[in-house]
Scaffold this motif. Structure first.
Motif, short mmCIF file in Angstrom:
data_model
loop_
_atom_site.label_atom_id
_atom_site.label_comp_id
_atom_site.label_asym_id
_atom_site.label_seq_id
_atom_site.Cartn_x
_atom_site.Cartn_y
_atom_site.Cartn_z
N ILE A 71 -96.48 -33.54 8.91
CA ILE A 71 -95.95 -33.03 10.18
C ILE A 71 -95.80 -34.16 11.19
O ILE A 71 -94.79 -34.25 11.91
CB ILE A 71 -96.86 -31.91 10.74
N LEU A 72 -96.78 -35.04 11.27
CA LEU A 72 -96.71 -36.18 12.19
C LEU A 72 -95.51 -37.07 11.85
O LEU A 72 -94.78 -37.51 12.74
CB LEU A 72 -98.00 -36.99 12.13
N CYS A 73 -95.32 -37.33 10.56
CA CYS A 73 -94.19 -38.16 10.14
C CYS A 73 -92.86 -37.49 10.46
O CYS A 73 -91.89 -38.15 10.86
CB CYS A 73 -94.28 -38.47 8.64
N GLN A 74 -92.80 -36.17 10.28
CA GLN A 74 -91.59 -35.42 10.62
C GLN A 74 -91.31 -35.50 12.12
O GLN A 74 -90.16 -35.70 12.54
CB GLN A 74 -91.74 -33.97 10.18
N ALA A 79 -88.13 -37.51 16.43
CA ALA A 79 -88.09 -38.13 17.77
C ALA A 79 -87.20 -39.37 17.76
O ALA A 79 -86.40 -39.59 18.68
CB ALA A 79 -89.50 -38.49 18.22
N GLU A 80 -87.30 -40.18 16.71
CA GLU A 80 -86.50 -41.40 16.63
C GLU A 80 -85.01 -41.06 16.52
O GLU A 80 -84.17 -41.71 17.16
CB GLU A 80 -86.94 -42.23 15.41
N ILE A 112 -89.94 -39.47 25.38
CA ILE A 112 -90.37 -40.78 24.90
C ILE A 112 -91.89 -40.89 24.88
O ILE A 112 -92.47 -41.49 23.97
CB ILE A 112 -89.74 -41.89 25.76
N ARG A 113 -92.56 -40.29 25.85
CA ARG A 113 -94.02 -40.35 25.88
C ARG A 113 -94.63 -39.60 24.70
O ARG A 113 -95.69 -39.98 24.20
CB ARG A 113 -94.56 -39.79 27.20
N LEU A 114 -93.99 -38.53 24.24
CA LEU A 114 -94.48 -37.83 23.06
C LEU A 114 -94.39 -38.76 21.84
O LEU A 114 -95.32 -38.84 21.04
CB LEU A 114 -93.67 -36.56 22.80
N TYR A 115 -93.28 -39.46 21.71
CA TYR A 115 -93.11 -40.40 20.61
C TYR A 115 -94.20 -41.48 20.65
O TYR A 115 -94.82 -41.81 19.63
CB TYR A 115 -91.72 -41.04 20.71
#
Length: 397
Positions: A71-74, A79-80, A112-115
């Motif tokens: 999930i984190l990688c997704q 986000a990218e 961007i802060r979430l990323y």
């Protein structure tokens, strides 16, 4: 989780979660941050839908290393992609987050802060996973309680009756603090401190997304008016269109003004940067000298009002009603805005020049674009940095 998804899709029209904010249109800097569960289902599936929602919120086991890392990688990958393909949205949100409390919240939960928050957990999952699990469990325990819950349900009389019979399913939600009502608007619940970062983000893209943001209320606390909607249309299809797209070669351009005062001008897939900012700076002069004959004004008014009077499905009506309730708007305000649009004159548009001055005076600018171009026009920013941070920079943060 795949079995759960199959079960949900076989018995409902979908159940999804999201995070966002609702701003109080009548009070500057007041907002509510919400975790939202949305569901659509037939009446005979009410019990199933509510039971599944309750199970998801109260009984989910999140200590599954393999699944959480996926999930984190997704999230990181999504986000990218979003930051590069929808850079105008990200740049606008980031620019507003320099001074706006609710925009800062939205940047933390979807920008961007979430990323930047996700990166350490992806790059150092084994070292960080226990901290992540503790954060998730703490948030779940605090968030999913009765005093933090608001239910909006859209149906006819029969549907309401069926729904009310199933409300007892929510009795299992505990009351953490009965003295608090979390749907009362309050100022700065997260201790936000404005910082005018004015960043230029470098990417491998060949184009830019350039955003200027600000709040038109300013020190004078200028009131919201429906004519701002007409001005947005005029800018999008006349001034910004001609100067940024026709002359400048940008793929698109946008402007927006919200009842809370939050406003923006932004370009989409733009070959320029400093030149685009100069176009924004000249909007005041354009508005001060705006003129149009009766036929042109009628076209602007029709174009503006047509975006407001559109057919709504029951679900859309329910969402609009909930939004109106949470941002504290009423029918009188809606009608006032409509009347101001329908009765607008060129003089009313020219009277908006002070609004534009206040927006630009905020001095908030954010751009996402080509590395060489961002560096070349770096004097516009307080800081120039890479959008997709590498591991070393993440570790430093």
């Amino acid at each position: 989780y795949q079995e759960l998804l199959d079960e949900i899709l076989s018995k409902t029209g979908g159940i999804g979660a999201s995070v966002g904010t609702y701003e109080n249109r009548n009070a500057k800097d007041e907002y509510i941050g919400c975790f939202r569960i949305n569901a659509k289902f037939l009446y005979e599936k009410v019990n199933f839908a509510l039971s599944i929602i309750k199970e998801m919120l109260l009984e989910s086991k999140i200590r599954d290393d393999k699944r959480i890392y996926e999930i984190l990688c997704q999230l990181k990958s999504k986000a990218e992609i979003t930051m590069v393909s929808s850079g105008h949205v990200m740049a606008t949100l980031r620019g507003a987050s320099y001074y706006s409390k609710d925009a800062y919240y939205d940047d933390c939960t979807g920008g961007i802060r979430l990323y930047q928050f996700i990166l350490p957990f992806v790059n150092h999952f084994e070292e960080q996973k226990e901290s992540l699990y503790q954060k998730l469990e703490s948030v779940m325990q605090k968030l999913f309680s009765k005093e933090r819950m608001l239910i909006s349900y859209t149906a006819d009389t029969k549907g309401i009756e069926i729904f009310e019979k199933n409300l007892s399913l929510f009795d299992e939600f505990k009351v953490a603090d009965a003295t608090k009502n979390y749907f009362v608007q309050r100022k700065n619940p997260n201790g936000f401190v404005p910082v005018m970062l004015n960043e230029g983000f470098k990417t491998s893209s060949q184009v830019q997304f350039v955003a200027r943001c600000g709040n038109f209320k300013g020190d004078e606390d200028l009131p919201y008016t429906g004519t701002l909607n007409i001005l947005s249309l005029i800018l999008n299809y006349e001034y910004l269109w001609i100067n940024l797209r026709v002359k400048g070669g940008a793929y698109g351009c946008m402007s927006g003004f919200s009842p809370t005062g939050e406003s923006h001008f932004v370009s989409f897939r733009d070959p320029h940067l400093k030149q685009t900012n100069e176009v924004y700076e000249k909007i005041v002069d354009y508005v001060e000298h705006f003129d149009a004959d009766e036929r042109e004004m009628t076209k602007y008014i029709i174009g503006t009002i047509s975006n407001r009077d559109v057919p709504l499905t029951p679900r859309m009506r329910g969402e609009r009603s909930l939004n109106a309730y949470l941002i504290r708007t009423n029918l009188e305000q809606i009608q006032k805005g409509r009347t101001e649009i329908l009765e607008a004159t060129p003089q009313d548009i020219r009277a908006l020049a002070p609004y534009i001055k206040n927006i630009l005076a905020q001095g908030a600018i954010c751009a996402i674009g080509n590395e060489a171009k961002v560096i070349e026009d770096g004097d516009l920013f307080k800081e120039v940095k890479s959008l997709l941070a590498d591991e070393d920079k993440t570790k430093e943060k």
